[in-house]
Design an enzyme around this catalytic site. Structure first.
Site, mmCIF file in Angstrom:
data_model
loop_
_atom_site.group_PDB
_atom_site.id
_atom_site.type_symbol
_atom_site.label_atom_id
_atom_site.label_comp_id
_atom_site.label_asym_id
_atom_site.label_seq_id
_atom_site.Cartn_x
_atom_site.Cartn_y
_atom_site.Cartn_z
ATOM 1 N N SER A 1 0.803 -1.216 0.000
ATOM 2 C CA SER A 1 0.000 0.000 0.000
ATOM 3 C C SER A 1 0.837 1.268 0.000
ATOM 4 C CB SER A 1 -0.936 0.018 1.200
ATOM 5 O OG SER A 1 -0.184 -0.098 2.385
ATOM 6 N N HIS B 1 1.731 3.774 6.889
ATOM 7 C CA HIS B 1 1.058 4.706 5.992
ATOM 8 C C HIS B 1 1.502 6.118 6.297
ATOM 9 C CE1 HIS B 1 -2.592 1.979 4.852
ATOM 10 N NE2 HIS B 1 -1.492 1.664 4.216
ATOM 11 N N ASP C 1 -7.631 5.898 5.560
ATOM 12 C CA ASP C 1 -7.662 4.631 6.288
ATOM 13 C C ASP C 1 -8.823 4.472 7.235
ATOM 14 O OD1 ASP C 1 -4.061 4.477 6.815
ATOM 15 O OD2 ASP C 1 -5.315 4.034 5.080
#
Lengths: 189, 182
Positions: A55, A95, A133
């Site tokens: 990701s 992330h 998210d």
């Protein structure tokens, strides 16, 4: 196949075997001390993590090794790449921070306890994902400082792929441990 | 003395220490290059006043104040592409304080630049990629403390080494233009 080694063991006696085992144990103990010491200096529970998902491509691919720090009183900025863990899910997620909201005076935000000076609310998103998210937060609207394991400072490519391979093929892990254990015990130096 | 195992042992020890020394040398060389020749980036952002509506996207639970941007941006980021640059991550961020005293920084637009040919950014009339939502108080509308600043920030990701952050352009004091219902 092992008759020579067994004869050598009987000749050298129990003390020598015990010494070998203790050497092995001290190597393992010093490795663990170095790992935990590194965790103390960087103030995070796992200062080195392996990227598990795609990701964050094309920045980080599966199998890259990341070095984290977690300075206790530094605030996080947008653009930082953080590793966080949601309570209830065990996997750490790597992330980038999309939004930060810093509280300067006590304020009640709907859905949360009273927030005081110094607290931060954070929203993250992976570079390779189209949306943020929120679905990964398991009901939370925002991440808080306590959910974050650390901030990425540097990285090494490909090195962590061996831990992914060992997780996907557990036989590989047991085979490797077995071979290492055997080698450590039968080496005489 | 020269058995198979000791040979393998010595070769692999030498290989791993040489590799680690090389990686450390690359990291230090990059840090020195950045310290001695710091890249100077001058970018420009211009923006019309940000339109604010009370609206709700399908993923939200209730209506909130939402901002809609219309901006132009130029920046030349080619000085950042060195031998150790893997990619550049650009983001346009809004910074403002809402009436509850919460300081907000929100990324509204981003782009990944992987080649130096793409490093000249020229955008006209772009909209924000991500929803510009006010967290709860009156950040944009009546009673709002002030206007917002918009900054173009970059994150340089090297092949080997430490991540670097910097700012390429900044536009301060952009007002909000509050409309009623969408």
């Amino acid at each position: 196949m092992f008759t020579e080694e067994l004869k050598a063991f009987r000749r050298l006696g129990f003390r020598h075997v015990f010494l070998q085992v203790l050497n092995f144990a001290s190597v393992i103990a010093s490795g663990l001390m170095i790992w935990k010491g590194l965790g103390l200096i960087t103030n995070t529970e796992s200062p080195i993590v392996v990227v598990l998902s795609g990701s964050m491509e094309p920045a980080f691919y599966r199998g890259d090794l990341l070095f984290l720090t977690n300075p206790p009183h530094e605030r996080y900025h947008t653009g930082d790449i953080t590793v966080y863990k949601i309570p209830g899910a065990d996997i750490p997620i790597v992330h980038r921070v999309m939004e930060t909201h810093d509280v300067s005076s006590p304020v009640k935000i709907s859905g949360l306890d009273l927030k005081v000076l110094g607290e931060q609310l954070i929203l993250t998103k992976g570079d390779n994902n189209h949306i943020d998210d929120i679905e990964l937060y398991q009901g939370l609207d925002w991440l808080e400082r306590k959910h974050i394991v650390g901030k990425v400072r540097g990285f090494l490519p490909y090195v962590g792929y061996i831990t992914i391979a060992m997780n996907d093929f557990p036989q590989l892990k047991y085979a490797l441990l077995g071979v290492l254990g055997l080698l450590a015990l039968i080496q005489r130096e | 003395m020269h058995s198979f195992f000791t040979r393998i042992n010595n070769v692999s020890a030498l290989l791993s220490s040489c590799t680690m020394a090389l990686l450390a040398a690359i990291t230090i060389a990059s840090l020195l290059q950045e310290a001695i020749y710091p890249p100077q980036i001058n970018g420009q952002i211009s923006m019309k006043p940000v339109k604010v509506f009370h609206a709700k996207t399908p993923r939200q639970r209730r209506k909130q104040e939402m901002g809609f941007l219309n901006f132009n941006m130029t920046a030349d980021l080619t000085p950042l592409f060195t031998w150790n640059t893997k990619q550049l991550f650009l983001s346009l961020e809004a910074e403002y304080e809402n009436i509850q005293g919460v300081n907000n920084t929100i990324v509204l637009w981003d782009r990944i630049v992987r080649r130096p040919e793409d490093a000249r950014v020229k955008i006209i009339g772009a909209k924000n990629k991500y929803a510009f939502k006010e967290i709860g108080g009156k950040g944009f509308g009546k009673g709002a403390p002030g206007n917002a600043s918009y900054a173009l920030k970059y994150n340089l990701m090297p092949y080997v080494g430490m991540l670097r952050y910097g700012e390429a352009a900044r536009l301060s004091d952009v007002p909000f233009d509050v409309r009623e219902e969408l």
